[in-house]
Design an enzyme around this catalytic site. Structure first.
Site, PDB file in Angstrom:
ATOM      1  N   TYR A 108       0.833  -1.194   0.000  1.00  0.00           N
ATOM      2  CA  TYR A 108       0.000   0.000   0.000  1.00  0.00           C
ATOM      3  C   TYR A 108       0.877   1.257   0.000  1.00  0.00           C
ATOM      4  O   TYR A 108       0.598   2.211  -0.713  1.00  0.00           O
ATOM      5  CB  TYR A 108      -0.943  -0.012   1.211  1.00  0.00           C
ATOM      6  N   ASN A 150     -11.799  -1.539  -5.887  1.00  0.00           N
ATOM      7  CA  ASN A 150     -11.443  -1.837  -7.270  1.00  0.00           C
ATOM      8  C   ASN A 150     -12.564  -2.645  -7.930  1.00  0.00           C
ATOM      9  O   ASN A 150     -12.872  -3.746  -7.484  1.00  0.00           O
ATOM     10  CB  ASN A 150     -10.125  -2.633  -7.284  1.00  0.00           C
ATOM     11  N   CYS A 183      -5.416  -5.984  -7.919  1.00  0.00           N
ATOM     12  CA  CYS A 183      -5.361  -5.590  -6.513  1.00  0.00           C
ATOM     13  C   CYS A 183      -4.899  -6.744  -5.626  1.00  0.00           C
ATOM     14  O   CYS A 183      -4.398  -6.510  -4.523  1.00  0.00           O
ATOM     15  CB  CYS A 183      -6.703  -5.047  -6.051  1.00  0.00           C
ATOM     16  N   HIS A 184      -5.022  -7.975  -6.115  1.00  0.00           N
ATOM     17  CA  HIS A 184      -4.568  -9.132  -5.335  1.00  0.00           C
ATOM     18  C   HIS A 184      -3.048  -9.148  -5.173  1.00  0.00           C
ATOM     19  O   HIS A 184      -2.535  -9.842  -4.314  1.00  0.00           O
ATOM     20  CB  HIS A 184      -5.054 -10.440  -5.978  1.00  0.00           C
ATOM     21  N   GLU A 242       0.032 -17.181 -10.086  1.00  0.00           N
ATOM     22  CA  GLU A 242       1.039 -16.305 -10.700  1.00  0.00           C
ATOM     23  C   GLU A 242       2.449 -16.609 -10.184  1.00  0.00           C
ATOM     24  O   GLU A 242       3.395 -15.932 -10.545  1.00  0.00           O
ATOM     25  CB  GLU A 242       0.689 -14.838 -10.421  1.00  0.00           C
TER      26      GLU A 242
END
Length: 159
Positions: free
Chosen positions: A97, A120, A128-129, A155
């Protein structure tokens, strides 16, 4: 806004598109999901079809970046600046953040950044993850921490 539903490996996803592009991607029942009553279902909408095809490739592990027209108009200018900063986080990487706050020129706005990230409207596509707490801990995700964990594992950001 026109919508379509798609059964992802992590549950039903509702996608929304305007004439400008993809404007929404929500896990069904997630926090901050808008009231969609009155939004017509149109699974034939070209942007929605393109988004679903790219999501399938993403979940299959063959796509690491989305190439879709986006409509971020559901947010304030501050929210849009945060969401645009999220687009710069590459697949397999994470941010915090505070780093997002620095990236948008608001280094002391971590809480406001967190609130914008929580709102979002384009989960997964606007990643945003990929935002973690300053110590690297998993923090809130409107779709649930189990989904956030699954996306980061997909990912290979969490090994």
């Amino acid at each position: 806004m026109e919508i379509a539903r798609w059964g992802s490996p992590l549950g039903t996803i509702i996608l929304g598109a305007t004439s400008k592009g993809l404007a929404g991607l929500w896990f069904d029942g997630q926090r901050h999901q808008p009231d969609m009553r009155g939004w017509p279902e149109n699974p034939g909408h070209p942007v929605l079809q393109q988004a679903i095809a790219q999501l399938q490739e993403y979940f299959d592990g063959t796509r690491t970046r989305f190439d879709l027209p986006l409509d971020l108009g559901l947010g304030t200018s501050f929210q849009q600046s945060v969401w645009n900063a999220l687009l710069a986080i590459p697949c397999g990487d994470t941010s915090s953040y505070s780093l997002i706050g620095q990236r948008i020129g608001k280094p002391a706005a971590s809480r406001a950044v967190g609130a914008a990230i929580g709102r979002n409207p384009l989960s997964i596509v606007v990643p945003c993850h990929r935002v973690l707490g300053s110590g690297g801990q998993l923090t809130g995700y409107a779709g649930g921490l189990d989904r956030k964990t699954a996306l980061l594992k997909l990912e290979r950001a969490l090994m």
